[in-house]
Design a protein around this motif. Structure first.
Motif, PDB file in Angstrom:
ATOM      1  N   LEU A 178     -10.879  -0.570   1.238  1.00  0.00           N
ATOM      2  CA  LEU A 178      -9.712   0.278   1.019  1.00  0.00           C
ATOM      3  C   LEU A 178      -9.693   1.452   1.999  1.00  0.00           C
ATOM      4  N   PRO A 179      -8.611   1.621   2.761  1.00  0.00           N
ATOM      5  CA  PRO A 179      -8.523   2.769   3.678  1.00  0.00           C
ATOM      6  C   PRO A 179      -8.617   4.100   2.943  1.00  0.00           C
ATOM      7  N   ASP A 180      -9.114   5.111   3.633  1.00  0.00           N
ATOM      8  CA  ASP A 180      -9.278   6.430   3.019  1.00  0.00           C
ATOM      9  C   ASP A 180      -7.949   7.145   2.815  1.00  0.00           C
ATOM     10  N   ASP A 181      -7.004   6.928   3.719  1.00  0.00           N
ATOM     11  CA  ASP A 181      -5.707   7.600   3.651  1.00  0.00           C
ATOM     12  C   ASP A 181      -4.848   6.989   2.542  1.00  0.00           C
ATOM     13  N   ASP A 182      -4.165   7.835   1.782  1.00  0.00           N
ATOM     14  CA  ASP A 182      -3.350   7.344   0.667  1.00  0.00           C
ATOM     15  C   ASP A 182      -2.299   6.339   1.121  1.00  0.00           C
ATOM     16  N   ALA A 183      -1.500   6.721   2.108  1.00  0.00           N
ATOM     17  CA  ALA A 183      -0.411   5.851   2.564  1.00  0.00           C
ATOM     18  C   ALA A 183      -0.950   4.543   3.121  1.00  0.00           C
ATOM     19  N   ALA A 184      -2.035   4.624   3.873  1.00  0.00           N
ATOM     20  CA  ALA A 184      -2.628   3.409   4.444  1.00  0.00           C
ATOM     21  C   ALA A 184      -3.184   2.515   3.346  1.00  0.00           C
ATOM     22  N   SER A 185      -3.732   3.116   2.291  1.00  0.00           N
ATOM     23  CA  SER A 185      -4.281   2.309   1.196  1.00  0.00           C
ATOM     24  C   SER A 185      -3.180   1.541   0.475  1.00  0.00           C
ATOM     25  N   VAL A 186      -2.022   2.195   0.284  1.00  0.00           N
ATOM     26  CA  VAL A 186      -0.892   1.518  -0.355  1.00  0.00           C
ATOM     27  C   VAL A 186      -0.414   0.356   0.522  1.00  0.00           C
ATOM     28  N   ALA A 187      -0.283   0.613   1.814  1.00  0.00           N
ATOM     29  CA  ALA A 187       0.136  -0.442   2.739  1.00  0.00           C
ATOM     30  C   ALA A 187      -0.868  -1.586   2.761  1.00  0.00           C
ATOM     31  N   TRP A 188      -2.145  -1.256   2.714  1.00  0.00           N
ATOM     32  CA  TRP A 188      -3.184  -2.282   2.726  1.00  0.00           C
ATOM     33  C   TRP A 188      -3.106  -3.153   1.470  1.00  0.00           C
ATOM     34  N   ASN A 189      -2.977  -2.533   0.315  1.00  0.00           N
ATOM     35  CA  ASN A 189      -2.865  -3.306  -0.924  1.00  0.00           C
ATOM     36  C   ASN A 189      -1.697  -4.280  -0.863  1.00  0.00           C
ATOM     37  N   GLN A 194     -14.960  -3.239  11.839  1.00  0.00           N
ATOM     38  CA  GLN A 194     -14.364  -4.472  11.324  1.00  0.00           C
ATOM     39  C   GLN A 194     -13.254  -4.166  10.325  1.00  0.00           C
ATOM     40  N   ALA A 195     -13.499  -3.211   9.446  1.00  0.00           N
ATOM     41  CA  ALA A 195     -12.476  -2.844   8.459  1.00  0.00           C
ATOM     42  C   ALA A 195     -11.240  -2.290   9.147  1.00  0.00           C
ATOM     43  N   ALA A 196     -11.425  -1.437  10.150  1.00  0.00           N
ATOM     44  CA  ALA A 196     -10.287  -0.843  10.860  1.00  0.00           C
ATOM     45  C   ALA A 196      -9.458  -1.918  11.551  1.00  0.00           C
ATOM     46  N   GLN A 197     -10.122  -2.931  12.123  1.00  0.00           N
ATOM     47  CA  GLN A 197      -9.396  -4.019  12.787  1.00  0.00           C
ATOM     48  C   GLN A 197      -8.588  -4.827  11.769  1.00  0.00           C
ATOM     49  N   LEU A 198      -9.192  -5.107  10.632  1.00  0.00           N
ATOM     50  CA  LEU A 198      -8.474  -5.837   9.595  1.00  0.00           C
ATOM     51  C   LEU A 198      -7.268  -5.039   9.106  1.00  0.00           C
ATOM     52  N   HIS A 199      -7.450  -3.735   8.909  1.00  0.00           N
ATOM     53  CA  HIS A 199      -6.336  -2.884   8.479  1.00  0.00           C
ATOM     54  C   HIS A 199      -5.174  -2.979   9.466  1.00  0.00           C
ATOM     55  N   THR A 200      -5.482  -2.791  10.731  1.00  0.00           N
ATOM     56  CA  THR A 200      -4.434  -2.778  11.760  1.00  0.00           C
ATOM     57  C   THR A 200      -3.701  -4.106  11.819  1.00  0.00           C
ATOM     58  N   GLU A 201      -4.435  -5.192  11.846  1.00  0.00           N
ATOM     59  CA  GLU A 201      -3.812  -6.501  12.053  1.00  0.00           C
ATOM     60  C   GLU A 201      -3.034  -6.982  10.832  1.00  0.00           C
ATOM     61  N   ILE A 202      -3.579  -6.774   9.659  1.00  0.00           N
ATOM     62  CA  ILE A 202      -2.893  -7.266   8.456  1.00  0.00           C
ATOM     63  C   ILE A 202      -1.696  -6.385   8.105  1.00  0.00           C
ATOM     64  N   ILE A 203      -1.834  -5.077   8.231  1.00  0.00           N
ATOM     65  CA  ILE A 203      -0.690  -4.201   7.948  1.00  0.00           C
ATOM     66  C   ILE A 203       0.421  -4.427   8.968  1.00  0.00           C
ATOM     67  N   SER A 204       0.062  -4.635  10.232  1.00  0.00           N
ATOM     68  CA  SER A 204       1.070  -4.942  11.255  1.00  0.00           C
ATOM     69  C   SER A 204       1.798  -6.238  10.923  1.00  0.00           C
ATOM     70  N   TRP A 205       1.050  -7.249  10.501  1.00  0.00           N
ATOM     71  CA  TRP A 205       1.675  -8.518  10.094  1.00  0.00           C
ATOM     72  C   TRP A 205       2.649  -8.281   8.940  1.00  0.00           C
ATOM     73  N   PHE A 206       2.238  -7.483   7.968  1.00  0.00           N
ATOM     74  CA  PHE A 206       3.077  -7.210   6.807  1.00  0.00           C
ATOM     75  C   PHE A 206       4.374  -6.513   7.234  1.00  0.00           C
ATOM     76  N   THR A 207       4.279  -5.575   8.148  1.00  0.00           N
ATOM     77  CA  THR A 207       5.463  -4.852   8.621  1.00  0.00           C
ATOM     78  C   THR A 207       6.505  -5.813   9.165  1.00  0.00           C
ATOM     79  N   ASP A 208       6.047  -6.874   9.815  1.00  0.00           N
ATOM     80  CA  ASP A 208       6.968  -7.835  10.442  1.00  0.00           C
ATOM     81  C   ASP A 208       7.381  -8.976   9.512  1.00  0.00           C
TER      82      ASP A 208
END
Length: 317
Positions: free
Chosen positions: A176-187, A7-21
């Motif tokens: 919070l994602p484990d990867d540094d870059a992903a965590s920044v993008a998630w925030n 569930q967390a991985a799906q939220l990460h993917t969808e919300i970060i993708s939305w943010f990119t656009d």
């Protein structure tokens, strides 16, 4: 409710993708923005919308591109340049933080959460946000927008609790994602989703990238468990303090206490031609009781937003 890994991985993917656009093109998000620029933005954005912060932030960065540049000027100049952003004590905190950076960190913004916490006026949220957004560190950033997204998407509640609690922090840490870059993008992504889509009063659920996973939507969008209290303005001590501050910001010298406490025919007659007198006229137009005006002056002096000498009151030197 804490999410499972899928569930967390799906939220990460969808919300970060939305943010990119959909992310707003804000200057403090640009690669070339300095850590100092990020730090200033974080202080200014507390309780103040982006649209009001943008022009003031740009003026500050042109005038004070480094902590040392701000520290070299009197704290009163920071208060003057703060303009109408509100809560002007934040300007004093910025000046104090810049002074500490100049004295203890070679004129640079410190890069770790622990070091940032040593700066005057910096709390857990600001330290986490600056460490994340300015230095790419994995930190749990939790502001009002993020709390609201978490409350709706995971907990099924219309609004988060009135004050941040331990359960909310555990949820934020778990997400919070484990990867540094992903965590920044998630925030940044969750914060932006809360600011633009998952708003407090009129959420745009049809535009939300995770509406199909949202526990609040699935529950039929239940009403909030409490009604947030709006802050009154007209006639309050805050309004009078703000009007007095406007007078002091416009004046390059001391203002007589008697002028601040009472109307003057001279002020009213010349207000259209003189910005200093226009600010005084606006203060007098409030017709605030003498006791309220005295409270405003006493509060500004106590908060070190003003100082008084034989000539009257002025911004701190």
């Amino acid at each position: 409710m804490e999410p499972d890994l899928q569930q967390a991985a799906q939220l990460h993917t969808e919300i970060i993708s939305w943010f990119t656009d959909n992310a707003r093109d804000l200057p403090w998000r640009q690669r070339e923005c300095s850590p100092w620029g990020v730090f200033v933005s974080e202080i200014m954005l507390q309780q103040t919308p982006v649209v009001r912060v943008l022009p003031v932030w740009e003026e500050w960065m042109q005038r004070w591109p480094t902590p040392a540049a701000l520290a070299a000027e009197p704290s009163g100049e920071a208060v003057r340049a703060w303009g109408r952003l509100g809560y002007p004590r934040r300007a004093l905190r910025l000046h104090a933080a810049a002074t500490a950076m100049t004295a203890h960190f070679d004129g640079s913004v410190p890069g770790t959460h622990a070091e940032l916490l040593t700066l005057p006026g910096v709390g857990n949220y600001t330290a986490a946000a600056v460490a994340s957004f300015a230095f790419g560190r994995r930190e749990t950033v939790v502001d009002t927008n993020i709390r609201r997204v978490h409350a709706r998407a995971l907990s099924g509640k219309a609004l988060p609790a009135p004050a941040l609690n331990a359960a909310e922090m555990r949820l934020a840490v778990a997400l919070l994602p484990d990867d540094d870059a992903a965590s920044v993008a998630w925030n940044a992504s969750v914060m932006e989703l809360g600011a633009l889509v998952c708003t407090a009063r009129s959420p745009k659920c049809e535009a939300c990238p995770v509406r199909r996973r949202c526990a609040w939507v699935a529950a039929g969008k239940p009403a909030p468990e409490y009604v947030p209290k709006g802050q009154a303005w007209a006639g309050t001590d805050r309004q009078v303090r703000g009007a007095v501050m406007a007078v002091l910001r416009h004046s390059r010298g001391p203002v007589l206490r008697s002028l601040l406490l009472g109307p003057s025919d001279f002020v009213a007659a010349d207000a259209d031609q003189d910005p200093d007198l226009a600010a005084l006229a606006k203060l007098h137009a409030l017709q605030a009781p003498a006791a309220q005006l005295e409270r405003a002056l006493a509060g500004l002096l106590a908060d070190k937003l003003a100082e008084e000498n034989d000539g009257g009151l002025q911004l701190p030197a």
